[in-house]
Scaffold this active site. Structure first.
Site, PDB file in Angstrom:
ATOM      1  N   ASP A 137     -48.019 -34.008  22.035  1.00 21.26           N
ATOM      2  CA  ASP A 137     -47.161 -35.179  21.970  1.00 21.26           C
ATOM      3  C   ASP A 137     -46.235 -35.249  23.183  1.00 21.26           C
ATOM      4  O   ASP A 137     -45.602 -34.252  23.541  1.00 21.26           O
ATOM      5  CB  ASP A 137     -46.335 -35.099  20.677  1.00 21.26           C
ATOM      6  CG  ASP A 137     -45.550 -36.346  20.393  1.00 21.26           C
ATOM      7  OD1 ASP A 137     -46.171 -37.405  20.204  1.00 21.26           O
ATOM      8  OD2 ASP A 137     -44.307 -36.270  20.357  1.00 21.26           O
ATOM      9  N   ASP A 141     -51.962 -31.546  16.153  1.00 22.10           N
ATOM     10  CA  ASP A 141     -50.954 -32.226  16.967  1.00 22.10           C
ATOM     11  C   ASP A 141     -49.864 -31.216  17.287  1.00 22.10           C
ATOM     12  O   ASP A 141     -49.322 -30.572  16.382  1.00 22.10           O
ATOM     13  CB  ASP A 141     -50.362 -33.407  16.189  1.00 22.10           C
ATOM     14  CG  ASP A 141     -50.117 -34.618  17.063  1.00 22.10           C
ATOM     15  OD1 ASP A 141     -49.537 -34.432  18.140  1.00 22.10           O
ATOM     16  OD2 ASP A 141     -50.497 -35.734  16.667  1.00 22.10           O
ATOM     17  N   HIS A 149     -52.363 -43.927  16.038  1.00 25.49           N
ATOM     18  CA  HIS A 149     -51.307 -44.138  15.056  1.00 25.49           C
ATOM     19  C   HIS A 149     -50.114 -44.900  15.622  1.00 25.49           C
ATOM     20  O   HIS A 149     -49.253 -45.351  14.860  1.00 25.49           O
ATOM     21  CB  HIS A 149     -50.834 -42.782  14.521  1.00 25.49           C
ATOM     22  CG  HIS A 149     -50.265 -41.907  15.599  1.00 25.49           C
ATOM     23  ND1 HIS A 149     -51.067 -41.339  16.575  1.00 25.49           N
ATOM     24  CD2 HIS A 149     -48.991 -41.532  15.885  1.00 25.49           C
ATOM     25  CE1 HIS A 149     -50.293 -40.646  17.409  1.00 25.49           C
ATOM     26  NE2 HIS A 149     -49.041 -40.743  17.003  1.00 25.49           N
ATOM     27  N   ASP A 150     -50.035 -45.046  16.944  1.00 26.05           N
ATOM     28  CA  ASP A 150     -48.915 -45.744  17.594  1.00 26.05           C
ATOM     29  C   ASP A 150     -49.277 -47.133  18.086  1.00 26.05           C
ATOM     30  O   ASP A 150     -48.427 -47.822  18.652  1.00 26.05           O
ATOM     31  CB  ASP A 150     -48.418 -44.930  18.803  1.00 26.05           C
ATOM     32  CG  ASP A 150     -47.593 -43.731  18.404  1.00 26.05           C
ATOM     33  OD1 ASP A 150     -47.022 -43.734  17.291  1.00 26.05           O
ATOM     34  OD2 ASP A 150     -47.521 -42.770  19.203  1.00 26.05           O
ATOM     35  N   GLU A 153     -50.497 -36.346  25.656  1.00 32.36           N
ATOM     36  CA  GLU A 153     -49.983 -37.714  25.643  1.00 32.36           C
ATOM     37  C   GLU A 153     -48.989 -37.835  26.797  1.00 32.36           C
ATOM     38  O   GLU A 153     -48.000 -37.107  26.847  1.00 32.36           O
ATOM     39  CB  GLU A 153     -49.289 -38.018  24.316  1.00 32.36           C
ATOM     40  CG  GLU A 153     -48.783 -39.448  24.231  1.00 32.36           C
ATOM     41  CD  GLU A 153     -47.855 -39.690  23.054  1.00 32.36           C
ATOM     42  OE1 GLU A 153     -47.806 -40.838  22.578  1.00 32.36           O
ATOM     43  OE2 GLU A 153     -47.160 -38.741  22.634  1.00 32.36           O
TER      44      GLU A 153
END
Length: 559
Positions: free
Chosen positions: A199, A98, A331-332, A256
């Protein structure tokens, strides 16, 4: 279409804090991941995406990074990481890191220097501005509630943070910042990592002059990102990143990109653009949002017709031009079987398989989030104190306690439906204490469903969701049409069945799913085609025209 290894990959996402604790401190770690590499490989995944494992004060579960070249002590050491990388590669698994470079932690060396004085050489690494008539420099909102500006008494100015106040935004307009980022990327790529998930990467270029958002007063917090997303120089910066770093390695990249349209995605990931390989888009994740200004906080059920429209638009718009990422969970996001499926004991397995099949036979690279492959469900903690997620806690504080928009009881129902902690409860390995995740006290409570829903049960049941996912991954490696075929939607206005076709040369697939808990009757031409054969189904037999509750099946034929 030119073909690349990452198009044929299957990615398994590991949230390290919640995957496996190896030392009894209640926090998952790198040695815990090492213990389960064979489990991931046996599923048929080929890439492991790790959520951030860098040094961090952990204000936002590791997305606030204080040192990009060190491992968070909760997770282990760099030696542990090197061992994980080596063992994964020996098993034929790739590792995707990430990359969090829209912002750092406020405890990063750059920011601690930056805040010392207006003349510090790191000052321009971040966005520092004077107040405006005694107020913040503009009306931008933080994605975690409140203003996106924090006043700092040391120099009497505000700094920008689109997320937590402990996550100051980096100023990518500064070429020194970009070079720092490129250097840290090379550090990991030279170690042998196989790519990056980036991210909120489409937030790195801010509008010139940081102008007010004209819609700020009437948009929910989560909608505020649309004003700061896809900024004027974002493509320049990503092309520079590609030219100076990514083009020199054979890696997988996924950005993302909140508030990105299909047209935006083609700019980010087009085969001729030299930026990223694919993006995570969020249109399908926003279909159950509130219509009353509360953003993600709702208990709405998604409209199947709207879901078809979004999924199909992304499939057809990118076909031949760019590449889709396929995901239901991360995870979100809350657990998909509780969100779009039916997590009752009667239908959980069927609907989880149905959702998996619907997604995995589309064009794109599929992502499996830990626990998805065993049908893990949302958790319903009774007390807000049991939640750990900063976004959830801030929203509860703002909506219930500050603004008193809704009752605590109603907000808890919304949290049960939408909180990020639904995805972050510990991985359910078996029915022993703490689901086999830890011998200590877990950092967040385990979902009580672990006694029925766990890996041990799944591996001992040949009809489990796990083996269904394994079969889908095997088929993916056997039929090019699953990876590369064109997509066409059938019956867009059918609000009970989702059916589509895939085609590559002479290979054809027909996919149909029943999104309801009752039998529906449909007569598709494939049922009368002698050349077609059932490739995969979540039922043991095939009644053809009767689609049973949450039934999902794929037919294959050649011309």
């Amino acid at each position: 279409m030119q073909r690349h290894w990452w198009q044929e990959a299957v990615v398994y996402q590991v949230y390290p804090r919640s995957f496996q604790d190896s030392n009894g401190d209640g926090i998952g770690d790198l040695q815990g991941i090492i213990q389960h590499l064979d489990y991931i490989k046996n599923l048929g995944a080929t890439v492991i995406w790790l959520n951030p494992i860098y040094a961090s004060p952990n204000d936002d579960n590791g997305y606030d990074i204080s040192d990009y070249r060190k491992i968070m002590t909760d997770f282990g050491t760099m030696e542990d990481f090197d061992q994980l990388l080596t063992l994964a590669h020996e098993k034929g698994l790739k590792i995707m890191m990430d990359l969090v470079v829209n912002h750092t932690s406020d405890e990063h060396h750059w920011f601690m220097e930056s805040r010392k004085s207006k003349k510090n050489k790191y000052r321009d690494y971040y966005f520092w501005r004077d107040s405006k008539n005694g107020n913040p420099p503009n009306n931008w909102k933080s994605n975690f509630s409140g203003s996106a500006w924090q006043f700092d008494e040391t120099t009497g100015q505000y700094y920008l943070h689109l997320f937590s106040k402990k996550q100051p935004d980096l100023n990518w307009d500064n070429s020194l910042v970009r070079q720092e980022v490129f250097d840290l990327m090379k550090f990991w790529l030279d170690k042998g990592v196989d790519g990056f998930r980036m991210d909120v990467i489409n937030l790195i270029s801010k509008k010139q002059g940081l102008p007010d958002d004209p819609n700020a007063s009437k948009t929910a917090v989560e909608d505020a990102m649309s004003w700061v997303a896809n900024g004027p120089k974002v493509h320049d910066y990503l092309q520079e990143m590609n030219q100076k770093v990514l083009s020199k390695y054979n890696v997988i990249t996924v950005g993302e990109t909140p508030s990105a349209s299909t047209q935006d995605a083609i700019k980010y990931t087009g085969f001729d653009r030299h930026e990223l390989e694919m993006v995570f888009q969020f249109e399908h994740m926003g279909l159950d949002w509130s219509q009353s200004g509360l953003g993600k906080w709702s208990t709405n059920k998604v409209s199947l017709i709207e879901l078809k429209g979004v999924m199909s638009r992304w499939q057809t718009a990118l076909n031949g031009k760019a590449w889709n990422s396929l995901y239901w969970n991360n995870h979100d996001q809350p657990r998909i079987v509780s969100r779009f499926g039916n997590d009752s004991s009667k239908y959980r397995v069927l609907s989880a398989k149905m959702l998996g099949l619907l997604l995995h036979f589309m064009q794109g690279t599929p992502y499996i989030y830990q626990g998805e492959e065993i049908g893990m469900t949302n958790v319903h903690f009774d007390n807000i104190a049991d939640y750990k997620d900063l976004e959830t806690l801030n929203a509860y504080h703002e909506i219930v306690e500050d603004k008193k928009q809704i009752s605590a009881q109603q907000m808890m129902a919304y949290i049960h439906h939408s909180s990020r902690d639904n995805a972050r409860t510990p991985m359910q390995w078996d029915a022993t204490k703490n689901a086999g995740f830890t011998d200590g006290n877990p950092w967040i409570k385990v979902n009580p469903a672990y006694k029925q829903i766990n890996v041990s049960e799944a591996l001992n049941d040949p009809n489990s969701i796990y083996y269904f996912y394994k079969k889908m991954n095997e088929l993916r490696s056997q039929y090019d049409v699953i990876v590369y075929g064109n997509y066409s939607l059938l019956d867009p206005k059918d609000n009970e069945a989702f059916a589509y076709e895939r085609q590559l040369d002479q290979q054809h697939l027909f996919i149909v799913t029943n999104f309801t808990s009752h039998v529906i009757k449909r007569n598709y031409k494939v049922y009368n085609d002698q050349k077609s054969r059932l490739l995969l189904s979540n039922y043991d037999d095939d009644l053809k025209r009767d689609l049973r509750p949450y039934e999902a099946k794929v037919y294959y034929y050649e011309e």
